[in-house]
Design a protein around this motif. Structure first.
Motif, PDB file in Angstrom:
ATOM      1  N   ARG A  23     -10.187   9.455 -15.130  1.00  0.00           N
ATOM      2  CA  ARG A  23     -11.321   8.534 -15.303  1.00  0.00           C
ATOM      3  C   ARG A  23     -11.910   8.678 -16.708  1.00  0.00           C
ATOM      4  NH1 ARG A  23     -13.963  10.180 -11.005  1.00  0.00           N
ATOM      5  NH2 ARG A  23     -12.781   8.874  -9.591  1.00  0.00           N
ATOM      6  N   LYS A  24     -12.056   9.923 -17.159  1.00  0.00           N
ATOM      7  CA  LYS A  24     -12.583  10.165 -18.508  1.00  0.00           C
ATOM      8  C   LYS A  24     -11.626   9.638 -19.571  1.00  0.00           C
ATOM      9  CE  LYS A  24     -15.331  14.212 -17.296  1.00  0.00           C
ATOM     10  NZ  LYS A  24     -15.473  15.675 -17.410  1.00  0.00           N
ATOM     11  N   LEU A  29     -10.093   5.440 -23.602  1.00  0.00           N
ATOM     12  CA  LEU A  29      -9.172   4.382 -24.004  1.00  0.00           C
ATOM     13  C   LEU A  29      -9.860   3.022 -24.022  1.00  0.00           C
ATOM     14  CD1 LEU A  29      -5.957   5.511 -22.094  1.00  0.00           C
ATOM     15  CD2 LEU A  29      -6.310   5.502 -24.574  1.00  0.00           C
ATOM     16  N   LYS A  30     -10.750   2.802 -23.076  1.00  0.00           N
ATOM     17  CA  LYS A  30     -11.494   1.543 -23.037  1.00  0.00           C
ATOM     18  C   LYS A  30     -12.375   1.417 -24.279  1.00  0.00           C
ATOM     19  CE  LYS A  30     -14.976  -0.910 -20.341  1.00  0.00           C
ATOM     20  NZ  LYS A  30     -15.881  -0.846 -19.194  1.00  0.00           N
ATOM     21  N   GLN A  31     -13.052   2.500 -24.640  1.00  0.00           N
ATOM     22  CA  GLN A  31     -13.908   2.482 -25.829  1.00  0.00           C
ATOM     23  C   GLN A  31     -13.076   2.242 -27.089  1.00  0.00           C
ATOM     24  OE1 GLN A  31     -16.047   6.175 -25.781  1.00  0.00           O
ATOM     25  NE2 GLN A  31     -17.293   5.605 -24.018  1.00  0.00           N
ATOM     26  N   GLU A  32     -11.928   2.906 -27.170  1.00  0.00           N
ATOM     27  CA  GLU A  32     -11.057   2.717 -28.331  1.00  0.00           C
ATOM     28  C   GLU A  32     -10.569   1.271 -28.402  1.00  0.00           C
ATOM     29  OE1 GLU A  32      -6.907   4.466 -30.260  1.00  0.00           O
ATOM     30  OE2 GLU A  32      -7.565   5.182 -28.307  1.00  0.00           O
ATOM     31  N   GLN A  34     -12.057  -1.391 -27.196  1.00  0.00           N
ATOM     32  CA  GLN A  34     -13.175  -2.252 -27.584  1.00  0.00           C
ATOM     33  C   GLN A  34     -13.430  -2.171 -29.086  1.00  0.00           C
ATOM     34  OE1 GLN A  34     -16.202  -0.710 -24.958  1.00  0.00           O
ATOM     35  NE2 GLN A  34     -15.851  -2.300 -23.425  1.00  0.00           N
ATOM     36  N   GLN A  35     -13.333  -0.972 -29.648  1.00  0.00           N
ATOM     37  CA  GLN A  35     -13.540  -0.808 -31.078  1.00  0.00           C
ATOM     38  C   GLN A  35     -12.451  -1.527 -31.874  1.00  0.00           C
ATOM     39  OE1 GLN A  35     -16.154   0.452 -32.595  1.00  0.00           O
ATOM     40  NE2 GLN A  35     -15.308   0.088 -34.602  1.00  0.00           N
ATOM     41  N   LEU A  36     -11.210  -1.396 -31.437  1.00  0.00           N
ATOM     42  CA  LEU A  36     -10.113  -2.063 -32.127  1.00  0.00           C
ATOM     43  C   LEU A  36     -10.242  -3.583 -32.026  1.00  0.00           C
ATOM     44  CD1 LEU A  36      -7.162   0.243 -31.044  1.00  0.00           C
ATOM     45  CD2 LEU A  36      -8.112   0.013 -33.346  1.00  0.00           C
ATOM     46  N   LEU A  37     -10.654  -4.064 -30.869  1.00  0.00           N
ATOM     47  CA  LEU A  37     -10.855  -5.497 -30.689  1.00  0.00           C
ATOM     48  C   LEU A  37     -11.967  -5.998 -31.598  1.00  0.00           C
ATOM     49  CD1 LEU A  37     -10.053  -8.050 -29.139  1.00  0.00           C
ATOM     50  CD2 LEU A  37     -11.708  -7.402 -27.393  1.00  0.00           C
ATOM     51  N   PHE A  38     -13.031  -5.230 -31.709  1.00  0.00           N
ATOM     52  CA  PHE A  38     -14.134  -5.587 -32.593  1.00  0.00           C
ATOM     53  C   PHE A  38     -13.653  -5.667 -34.046  1.00  0.00           C
ATOM     54  CE2 PHE A  38     -17.585  -4.111 -35.411  1.00  0.00           C
ATOM     55  CZ  PHE A  38     -18.506  -5.129 -35.201  1.00  0.00           C
ATOM     56  N   GLN A  39     -12.876  -4.671 -34.471  1.00  0.00           N
ATOM     57  CA  GLN A  39     -12.358  -4.665 -35.836  1.00  0.00           C
ATOM     58  C   GLN A  39     -11.435  -5.857 -36.076  1.00  0.00           C
ATOM     59  OE1 GLN A  39     -10.492  -0.857 -36.384  1.00  0.00           O
ATOM     60  NE2 GLN A  39     -12.430   0.268 -36.317  1.00  0.00           N
ATOM     61  N   LEU A  40     -10.595  -6.170 -35.103  1.00  0.00           N
ATOM     62  CA  LEU A  40      -9.695  -7.309 -35.236  1.00  0.00           C
ATOM     63  C   LEU A  40     -10.471  -8.609 -35.348  1.00  0.00           C
ATOM     64  CD1 LEU A  40      -6.793  -8.394 -35.255  1.00  0.00           C
ATOM     65  CD2 LEU A  40      -6.922  -8.491 -32.759  1.00  0.00           C
ATOM     66  N   LYS A  41     -11.500  -8.761 -34.522  1.00  0.00           N
ATOM     67  CA  LYS A  41     -12.319  -9.968 -34.579  1.00  0.00           C
ATOM     68  C   LYS A  41     -13.018 -10.096 -35.921  1.00  0.00           C
ATOM     69  CE  LYS A  41     -13.193 -10.610 -29.661  1.00  0.00           C
ATOM     70  NZ  LYS A  41     -14.196 -10.602 -28.595  1.00  0.00           N
TER      71      LYS A  41
END
Length: 70
Positions: A23-24, A29-32, A34-41
């Motif tokens: 779970r941790k 991985l979810k946070q990573e 989201q960060q990568l998606l933000f950078q891509l956007k």
């Protein structure tokens, strides 16, 4: 019967610990992701703002990722 219960209890404890560990890891991985998606956007929005062609697909990936290394 008591021995079986003890064995099942220990197995259950192990499974609960493993579930918590996974779970941790999933949360990290979810946070990573989201960060990568933000950078891509961000990079995509910069390319849309500058359509002159100076920004191309090579700028979307760092040089180490573009070469297949991470």
């Amino acid at each position: 019967m008591e021995r079986l219960n003890s064995k099942l209890y220990v197995e259950n404890c192990y499974i609960m610990r493993e579930n918590e560990r996974l779970r941790k890891k999933a949360e990290l991985l979810k946070q990573e992701n989201q960060q990568l998606l933000f950078q891509l956007k961000q990079k995509l929005s910069k390319t849309k703002k500058n359509p002159s062609g100076s920004n191309n697909d090579k700028n979307l990936c760092p040089s180490s990722s573009a070469s297949g290394q991470s």
